[in-house]
Design an enzyme around this catalytic site. Structure first.
Site, PDB file in Angstrom:
ATOM      1  N   ASP A  31       0.859  -1.106   0.138  1.00 10.44           N
ATOM      2  CA  ASP A  31      -0.187   0.159  -0.023  1.00 10.44           C
ATOM      3  C   ASP A  31       0.842   1.242  -0.021  1.00 10.44           C
ATOM      4  O   ASP A  31       1.876   1.284   0.621  1.00 10.44           O
ATOM      5  CB  ASP A  31      -0.905   0.000   1.257  1.00 10.44           C
ATOM      6  N   PHE A  80      -6.822  -4.425  -4.459  1.00  9.26           N
ATOM      7  CA  PHE A  80      -7.972  -3.547  -4.044  1.00  9.26           C
ATOM      8  C   PHE A  80      -7.322  -2.241  -4.143  1.00  9.26           C
ATOM      9  O   PHE A  80      -8.290  -1.297  -4.215  1.00  9.26           O
ATOM     10  CB  PHE A  80      -8.046  -3.395  -2.486  1.00  9.26           C
ATOM     11  N   LYS A  84     -11.101   5.857  -5.186  1.00  9.13           N
ATOM     12  CA  LYS A  84     -12.606   5.492  -5.332  1.00  9.13           C
ATOM     13  C   LYS A  84     -13.484   6.789  -4.962  1.00  9.13           C
ATOM     14  O   LYS A  84     -14.674   6.340  -4.581  1.00  9.13           O
ATOM     15  CB  LYS A  84     -12.571   4.349  -4.087  1.00  9.13           C
ATOM     16  N   SER A 124     -16.925  -2.497  -9.137  1.00  9.92           N
ATOM     17  CA  SER A 124     -17.875  -1.910  -8.341  1.00  9.92           C
ATOM     18  C   SER A 124     -19.281  -1.882  -9.240  1.00  9.92           C
ATOM     19  O   SER A 124     -19.221  -1.921 -10.345  1.00  9.92           O
ATOM     20  CB  SER A 124     -17.382  -0.202  -8.235  1.00  9.92           C
ATOM     21  N   TYR A 148     -14.417   7.534 -12.108  1.00 10.06           N
ATOM     22  CA  TYR A 148     -14.079   6.538 -11.340  1.00 10.06           C
ATOM     23  C   TYR A 148     -14.690   5.310 -11.869  1.00 10.06           C
ATOM     24  O   TYR A 148     -13.986   4.222 -12.007  1.00 10.06           O
ATOM     25  CB  TYR A 148     -14.617   6.890 -10.107  1.00 10.06           C
ATOM     26  N   LYS A 152     -12.964   1.576 -13.473  1.00  6.82           N
ATOM     27  CA  LYS A 152     -13.197   0.166 -13.309  1.00  6.82           C
ATOM     28  C   LYS A 152     -13.433  -0.655 -14.379  1.00  6.82           C
ATOM     29  O   LYS A 152     -13.161  -1.854 -14.458  1.00  6.82           O
ATOM     30  CB  LYS A 152     -14.318   0.096 -12.144  1.00  6.82           C
ATOM     31  N   ASN A 198     -19.886   9.299   1.861  1.00  6.90           N
ATOM     32  CA  ASN A 198     -20.941   8.161   1.800  1.00  6.90           C
ATOM     33  C   ASN A 198     -21.834   8.139   3.075  1.00  6.90           C
ATOM     34  O   ASN A 198     -21.419   8.923   3.990  1.00  6.90           O
ATOM     35  CB  ASN A 198     -20.275   6.767   1.718  1.00  6.90           C
ATOM     36  N   ASP A 295     -27.025  11.036  -8.813  1.00  7.10           N
ATOM     37  CA  ASP A 295     -27.430   9.939  -7.983  1.00  7.10           C
ATOM     38  C   ASP A 295     -28.804   9.139  -8.860  1.00  7.10           C
ATOM     39  O   ASP A 295     -29.266   9.775  -9.572  1.00  7.10           O
ATOM     40  CB  ASP A 295     -28.022  10.637  -6.869  1.00  7.10           C
TER      41      ASP A 295
END
Ligand code: NAD
Ligand code: UDP
Length: 335
Positions: A31, A80, A84, A124, A148, A152, A198, A295
């Site tokens: 990491d 991972f 994000k 995701s 983002y 992915k 979030n 959204d």
């Protein structure tokens, strides 16, 4: 097995590491600590009573990856590492493509050079974009609506081409829905810097008195109570999904497979707030404000494929998710 977890110091990586250690695997965490802190190693040690091998490096450092893959006798990689934050990706697309896509290419180069060809990738549900039908199964068309999500999807496509090019690769793509909750111990959890984007970490901070109220982004959606519906999944269930994916890859021929990891059950923003208030015993003031740009009304998984092929399904309830997140939040306040 010896498993390399890129981004292993992060939220989902650390929970998966704890589970892999408990199951007797050896893990190496790599990491760059851009969104995590070194303290997670002590906490993983406290949970597992095992030494954790940690490499502070960036996945774009291919030579470091090669040394780690060989030196630590890695059998499989769970990937991972990535940036994000949706909003940030709109502002900084170059950084997102560089980190996520170039980072993955660097990882693939290192894996190919060292003959490690088993890979589980953190994707995701955002790759689906606006749902054309619900629940979302893996055949649902893809169409991410932000950079983002694009990173992915690009990575998924690269991995599909790589698997097709050399029939040695074993690749599982895991499309997570909304991971929430924390480790049973209260030692691992999600603690974003600054004001959380979030819902769940935001609600947790309101319950702890660190933020005044939750802003509910719109109550005029076409859902039962008008607020947005998502498929929240306990991070411990998600961690178990990675273990199941590794088991699947080890017993099946090479190939490329995509799996949704969700519960199949959607909860609204208002239901989440009520569940968190019940779990914490704290009042959670809220106010309805306008919709957040980009959204959607509802998003939840059809998790049948993971159940059938991986033998995995989510077991923990919304109450478990809230109780564990509250335990972690309370511990943070003490420390
Ligand atoms: P996180 O930010 O907590 O963990 C990611 C880790 O990767 C961090 O520790 C960060 O320091 C590290 N990292 C980032 N770029 C790196 C690089 N170039 N080199 C080395 N390390 C790097 O995030 P998370 O919630 O644990 O997410 C893990 C993965 O799951 C990410 O790829 C994310 O996109 C994906 N995902 C997360 C969610 C979610 O809601 N949390 C949902 C769907 C998919
Ligand atoms: N949400 C909200 N207030 C917040 C954060 C999120 O009302 O402060 C809503 C959001 O509109 C969505 C749901 O909560 O309906 C989940 O949002 P989150 O950002 O956690 O996940 P995502 O949008 O990525 O599914």
């Amino acid at each position: 097995m010896n498993i390399l977890l890129t981004g292993g110091a992060g939220y989902i990586g650390s929970h998966t590491a704890a589970l892999l250690l408990r199951e007797g695997h050896d893990v190496t965490l790599l990491d760059n600590l851009s969104n995590s802190d070194i303290g997670v190693l002590d906490r993983l040690h406290a949970i597992s009573n095992r030494e954790i091998s940690f490499v502070q490096a960036d996945i774009r450092e291919t030579d470091v990856l090669e040394r780690v893959l060989v030196g630590n006798h890695i059998d499989a990689v769970i990937h991972f590492a990535g940036l994000k934050a949706v909003g940030e990706s709109v502002r900084l697309p170059i950084a997102y493509y560089d980190n996520n896509v170039n980072g993955t290419i660097s990882l693939l180069r290192a894996m190919q050079a060292t003959d490690v060809r088993t890979l589980v990738f953190s994707s995701s549900a955002t790759v689906y974009g606006d749902p054309k039908y619900l629940p979302l199964d893996e055949k649902h068309p893809t169409g991410p609506t932000n950079p983002y999500g694009q990173t992915k999807l690009h990575i998924e496509e690269i991995l599909r081409d790589v698997a097709a090019s050399e029939p040695l690769w074993k690749i599982a793509i895991l499309r997570y829905f909304n991971p929430v909750g924390a480790h049973d111990s209260g030692l691992l959890g999600e603690n974003p810097n600054g004001i959380p984007n979030n819902l769940m970490p935001f609600v947790a901070r309101v319950a702890a008195g660190k933020l005044p109220r939750v802003e509910i982004f719109g109550d005029d959606y076409d859902t039962a109570d008008g607020t947005g519906v998502r498929d929240y999944i306990h991070v411990a269930d998600l961690a178990a999904g990675h273990l199941a994916a590794l088991g699947y890859l080890s017993r099946t021929p090479p190939g490329y497979e995509v799996f949704n990891l969700g519960t199949g059950q959607g909860y609204s923003v208002k239901e989440m707030i009520a569940a968190f208030a019940a779990a914490s015993g704290r009042p959670i003031p809220s106010v309805v404000v306008g919709r957040r740009a980009g959204d959607i009304a509802s998003c939840y998984a059809d998790p049948t494929r993971a159940r059938t092929l991986l033998g995995w399904e989510a077991r923990l309830t919304l109450a478990d998710m809230c109780a564990s997140a509250w335990r972690f939040q309370s511990r943070l306040a003490e420390s």
